[in-house]
Design a protein around this motif. Structure first.
Motif, PDB file in Angstrom:
ATOM      1  N   PHE A  76      43.055  45.739  46.352  1.00 35.90           N
ATOM      2  CA  PHE A  76      42.072  46.317  45.137  1.00 35.90           C
ATOM      3  C   PHE A  76      41.731  44.970  44.058  1.00 35.90           C
ATOM      4  O   PHE A  76      40.853  44.794  43.591  1.00 35.90           O
ATOM      5  N   LEU A  80      38.482  43.523  46.369  1.00 40.05           N
ATOM      6  CA  LEU A  80      37.363  44.731  45.633  1.00 40.05           C
ATOM      7  C   LEU A  80      37.016  44.261  44.250  1.00 40.05           C
ATOM      8  O   LEU A  80      35.613  44.132  43.888  1.00 40.05           O
ATOM      9  N   GLY A  81      38.001  44.058  43.376  1.00 37.01           N
ATOM     10  CA  GLY A  81      37.874  43.658  42.026  1.00 37.01           C
ATOM     11  C   GLY A  81      36.885  42.540  41.612  1.00 37.01           C
ATOM     12  O   GLY A  81      35.985  42.812  40.845  1.00 37.01           O
ATOM     13  N   GLU A 104      40.176  47.303  31.380  1.00 38.58           N
ATOM     14  CA  GLU A 104      41.183  47.029  32.258  1.00 38.58           C
ATOM     15  C   GLU A 104      42.372  47.650  31.715  1.00 38.58           C
ATOM     16  O   GLU A 104      43.324  48.192  32.285  1.00 38.58           O
ATOM     17  N   CYS A 162      39.922  48.498  39.822  1.00 37.88           N
ATOM     18  CA  CYS A 162      40.541  47.792  40.789  1.00 37.88           C
ATOM     19  C   CYS A 162      41.498  47.047  40.185  1.00 37.88           C
ATOM     20  O   CYS A 162      42.543  47.345  40.948  1.00 37.88           O
ATOM     21  N   TRP A 163      41.570  46.433  39.216  1.00 39.44           N
ATOM     22  CA  TRP A 163      42.542  45.601  38.700  1.00 39.44           C
ATOM     23  C   TRP A 163      43.483  46.348  38.033  1.00 39.44           C
ATOM     24  O   TRP A 163      44.822  45.986  37.886  1.00 39.44           O
ATOM     25  N   ASP A 166      45.661  47.459  40.903  1.00 33.31           N
ATOM     26  CA  ASP A 166      46.340  46.133  41.211  1.00 33.31           C
ATOM     27  C   ASP A 166      47.809  45.888  40.248  1.00 33.31           C
ATOM     28  O   ASP A 166      48.706  45.564  40.737  1.00 33.31           O
TER      29      ASP A 166
END
Length: 346
Positions: A76, A80-81, A104, A162-163, A166
């Motif tokens: 992720f 992806l991010g 985020e 995504c982050w 993560d």
């Protein structure tokens, strides 16, 4: 100041400063190749630093049960991010994108609260609401230098999600070697994205562009991530994300100076709302009586009130030091964050 707060702010400064530089590089490289080279620079540099620090290769120390968390974080946060962010930067100004990245912190906190049951008080919640409001203002389509459509903001919001995933997955392994965690993420994510870009027909850029990109990656993605992992260890996920939300302000300021971008009313309104949210995060105080369950783990520590244990090896009294140790049950009261020793229910 709590050392973990310093780590979080350093992580924010390095990552925030990298966004305008990434914006400059977007015109030189396809987004997937750019993401790959940024992370390759991060991973290669950190692994070399780790080899020098340990005078050779040293095992990661990760337990078998921790590898799925790390691999999920790499997927992720490392694969992806960055691609979503760099795609979004192709149609979004650097200053506006930098501020929008505050989302985020919000998404990180929501996942931490809802999925991982991390504690949140009123100030943290109010701060997150202010940041969300700023993000909405900033992403509203305009024709005066800000956003000109929803595609760019949506891609950047996807990167933030995504982050956020993560960050929460990385917290599960944050007691382990931060250089290994950040370095392995860079090596694997960088190799995947670079290979994918080349397979899709991306041309290899000249050496100057490659080294410049990898240099930005080492500082803005590598060293920044090491600082972030150290902050996770001491602050927990939601609060680390809150401190890290200062990054977009640094990035926005640099974008205005380096890229000569113009400002507009919505930009300053969003900055004010987000600034209010960050201030609420930075001034939060959390204290109550709490119980510690028995725990065994390994990390660097000093012999404070949470580390009163015997050693089964010859110890020269040097601190901090690292070894596997046990914590007994304890009930006490003091100011604290949801760090690796304070993951209790409320």
């Amino acid at each position: 100041m709590h050392s973990a707060v310093v780590y979080a702010l350093l992580a924010a400064a390095l990552f925030g400063a990298s966004t305008p530089f990434a914006k400059l590089l977007v015109g030189e490289l396809p987004p997937i190749l750019l993401a790959g080279l940024l992370y390759l620079g991060s991973g290669t540099g950190l692994m070399l630093i780790r080899l020098v620090r340990d005078r050779g290769w040293k095992p990661s120390g990760l337990a078998p049960s921790e590898w799925p968390w790390l691999l999920g974080a790499i997927l992720f946060g490392g694969v992806l991010g960055p691609v979503a962010l760099l795609f979004g930067l192709t149609s979004t100004s650097g200053s506006a994108a930098s501020l929008l990245l505050n989302l985020e912190a919000v998404l990180t906190a929501v996942i931490a609260w809802v999925v991982f049951k991390e504690n949140a008080d009123r100030r943290i919640v109010l701060g997150m609401l202010a940041i969300v409001a700023g993000g909405v203002v900033l992403s509203w389509p305009t024709g005066d230098g800000g956003m000109t459509g929803w595609i760019g903001p949506l891609a950047i919001a996807g990167a933030c999600l995504c982050w956020a995933i993560d960050n929460n997955l990385t917290r599960k392994v944050s007691a382990s070697d931060a250089l290994f965690i950040a370095g392995s993420k860079g090596m694997i994510a960088g190799a995947v994205n670079t290979s994918l870009a080349l397979s899709l027909g991306a041309a290899v850029p000249n050496a100057t562009i490659v080294f410049a990109t990898m240099g930005v990656g080492l500082l803005g993605y590598g060293i920044s991530l090491v600082m972030f992992v150290l902050a996770l260890r001491g602050l927990g996920t939601a609060r680390t994300g809150a401190y890290f939300s200062t990054a977009p302000f640094i990035g926005a300021a640099m974008a205005l100076v380096l890229l000569g971008e113009s400002t507009y009313p919505a930009f300053w309104l969003a900055a004010g709302l987000m600034g209010c949210g960050v201030w609420l995060h930075l001034t939060e105080h959390h204290e109550h009586e709490h119980a510690h369950e028995p725990l065994e783990h390994s990390h660097r520590h000093v012999h404070d009130e949470h580390h009163q244990h015997e050693h089964d090896f010859d110890w020269d009294s040097s601190e901090p030091h690292e070894h596997r140790h046990s914590h007994g049950a304890m009930i006490h009261k003091h100011p604290h964050f949801p760090d690796i020793h304070h993951r209790h229910a409320h």
